[in-house]
Scaffold this active site. Structure first.
Site, PDB file in Angstrom:
ATOM      1  N   SER A 208       0.924  -1.122  -0.114  1.00 46.15           N
ATOM      2  CA  SER A 208       0.027  -0.026   0.064  1.00 46.15           C
ATOM      3  C   SER A 208       0.941   1.090   0.012  1.00 46.15           C
ATOM      4  CB  SER A 208      -0.910  -0.145   1.287  1.00 46.15           C
ATOM      5  OG  SER A 208      -1.845   0.926   1.155  1.00 46.15           O
ATOM      6  N   ASN A 209       0.219   2.317   0.237  1.00 39.29           N
ATOM      7  CA  ASN A 209       1.267   3.621   0.171  1.00 39.29           C
ATOM      8  C   ASN A 209       0.353   4.647   1.440  1.00 39.29           C
ATOM      9  OD1 ASN A 209      -1.067   4.703  -0.795  1.00 39.29           O
ATOM     10  ND2 ASN A 209      -0.501   4.015  -2.843  1.00 39.29           N
ATOM     11  N   ARG A 210       1.363   5.499   1.684  1.00 39.37           N
ATOM     12  CA  ARG A 210       1.239   6.380   2.804  1.00 39.37           C
ATOM     13  C   ARG A 210      -0.080   7.389   2.252  1.00 39.37           C
ATOM     14  NH1 ARG A 210       6.338   9.389   4.502  1.00 39.37           N
ATOM     15  NH2 ARG A 210       4.675  10.362   5.943  1.00 39.37           N
ATOM     16  N   ALA A 275      -4.426   7.862  -3.634  1.00 46.74           N
ATOM     17  CA  ALA A 275      -3.158   7.509  -3.865  1.00 46.74           C
ATOM     18  C   ALA A 275      -3.074   6.143  -4.380  1.00 46.74           C
ATOM     19  CB  ALA A 275      -2.375   7.565  -2.526  1.00 46.74           C
TER      20      ALA A 275
END
Ligand code: CTP
Length: 404
Positions: A208-210, A275
């Site tokens: 995943s991403n921030r 995102a």
């Protein structure tokens, strides 16, 4: 523009009380009629005379004092107000409001009024982060009280941190909006995406991403209050779903693409803040991957669908807004994405700037339009940045209509 609007400005006893004088001036400058109510402690920081001179009205402090000539008693003030603004609001006043106490003029008035209540908390970081204060603010928000989040910066006693009163400009702007709600997005249907996506590796792991989703949620809330019908397709976030928004929860980029496709036709504008993961494991396993005695692993990844690119290719008369999170060459990269993805507007931020992007409550962005305009937005709370973005969306929608 606020002519004929009545504001009760409540000043409570904190070091930021002196800033209330500037807020009062800002409201008066916009044409509002302002009556100031102070707590007894506020009077220890700033003399009532200051507010009396600036407002041109007597200042009320004590519940049992007879009103001064030209003044109003508390129930009359409560009825007179089109808006009650408490700035700064101390932890004590917030606690009293949350509990519904009425032991002085300010708290009694806040309980007696049916006007919208807007509070601007200001206090030491430890006090605002205290679970008691957080619970009180959440209770007030749940009751429809409008809260202007404090900023991070210099505090009293040479401390630095979260808890500084929001800027005069944003308090006056928010008060003005509550007094004159803008409905420039009435009848518009907005599709907003927010948050990260999760790409499964196996049933227990993911890539995943921030991303907190805060920017997209702020846009959804503000668009709703400006009259839009909002569908919010969001990845896994820990934010409360705003009342009145049609929320669709998804996990992966694939699911987000499907949800966006489903709601695209019925939208006049799309704002892609999500995102989205650019890559996903090429071969997600049905069972948990075991360590199996090896001391390394190679993961094969494949590209996820470019959701925004797909929308841009078939945009029709729809307004399409993309985001670009960059770490260098902001303008060049943003303009490239704007052109390649056939967007009307791109909102770019340099995620290396302190206080901008990802999990932060604030953001600093630059917007670029298809017609070559550059619109810089300073470091502001995400709610304010959302308003600036929606200003552009509203005018793009209007232009599209005129050009049609
Ligand atoms: N986006 C999308 N689908 C993807 C990746 C991104 O719709 N698979 C959208 C994002 O929501 C954002 C915009 O595209 O609005 C820009 O995303 P970003 O990751 O910054 O740009 P990329 O086009 O992926 O380019 P790069 O990662 O090379 O910077």
């Amino acid at each position: 523009m606020l002519k004929g609007k009545a504001v009760v400005l409540g000043v409570t006893g904190g070091i930021a009380a002196y800033k209330a004088a500037e807020i009062l001036r800002g409201l008066k400058k916009n044409g509002a009629d302002v009556a100031v109510v102070m707590t007894a402690n506020a009077g220890r920081f700033v003399a009532p005379l200051t507010f009396e001179a600036l407002s041109g009205r007597p200042v009320s402090v004590d519940l049992f004092d007879p009103p001064a000539p030209g003044g109003m008693e508390h129930l009359t003030l409560a009825k007179w107000a089109d808006l009650v603004l408490i700035a700064p609001a101390t932890a004590n006043t917030i606690a009293k409001l949350a509990a519904g106490l009425a032991d002085d003029l300010m708290s009694t008035l806040a309980l007696a009024t049916t006007a919208p209540l807007l509070i601007a908390p200001a206090m030491n970081t430890r006090m605002i982060r205290h679970p008691a204060t957080e619970a009180n603010l959440a209770a007030l928000a749940g009751r429809g009280v409008h809260i202007i989040k404090p900023e991070t910066g210099a505090l009293a006693e040479e401390e630095e941190g979260y808890g500084r009163l929001a800027s005069t400009e944003s308090i006056v702007r928010r008060a003005s909006e509550l007094l004159l709600p803008r409905h420039d997005l009435a009848g518009r249907r907005l599709l907003v995406t927010a948050g990260p996506t999760r790409e499964a590796l196996d049933p227990v792991r993911y890539i995943s991403n921030r991303s907190s989703g805060k920017m997209g949620f702020a846009i959804a809330v503000r668009a709703l209050s400006r009259g839009a019908a909002v569908t919010l397709v969001h990845g896994p976030v820990s934010l409360e779903i705003p009342a009145g928004v049609h929320a669709v929860a998804v996990l992966s980029a694939g699911e987000m693409q499907a949800a966006v496709k489903e709601h695209l036709e019925a939208s006049d504008a799309v704002i892609m803040t999500a995102a989205v993961a650019d890559f996903r494991p090429a071969d997600p396993r049905p069972g948990k991957i075991k360590k199996g005695g090896t001391d390394g692993m190679v993961l094969e990844m494949e590209a996820t669908p470019d959701i925004l690119g797909g929308i841009g290719r078939n945009k029709g008369r729809r307004i399409v807004v993309g985001f670009a999170a960059e770490t260098s060459d902001l303008e060049k990269n943003a303009r490239k994405k704007l052109a390649e993805k056939n967007l009307d507007l791109i909102v770019a931020n340099d995620v290396t700037v302190p206080g901008a992007g990802f999990e932060s409550d604030t953001n600093q962005v630059e917007m670029f339009t298809r017609t070559g305009r550059r619109i810089p937005v300073p470091l502001l709370p995400k709610e304010e940045v959302a308003e600036r973005i929606l200003d552009q969306v509203a005018s793009l929608l209007e232009q599209a209509e005129e050009g049609a």
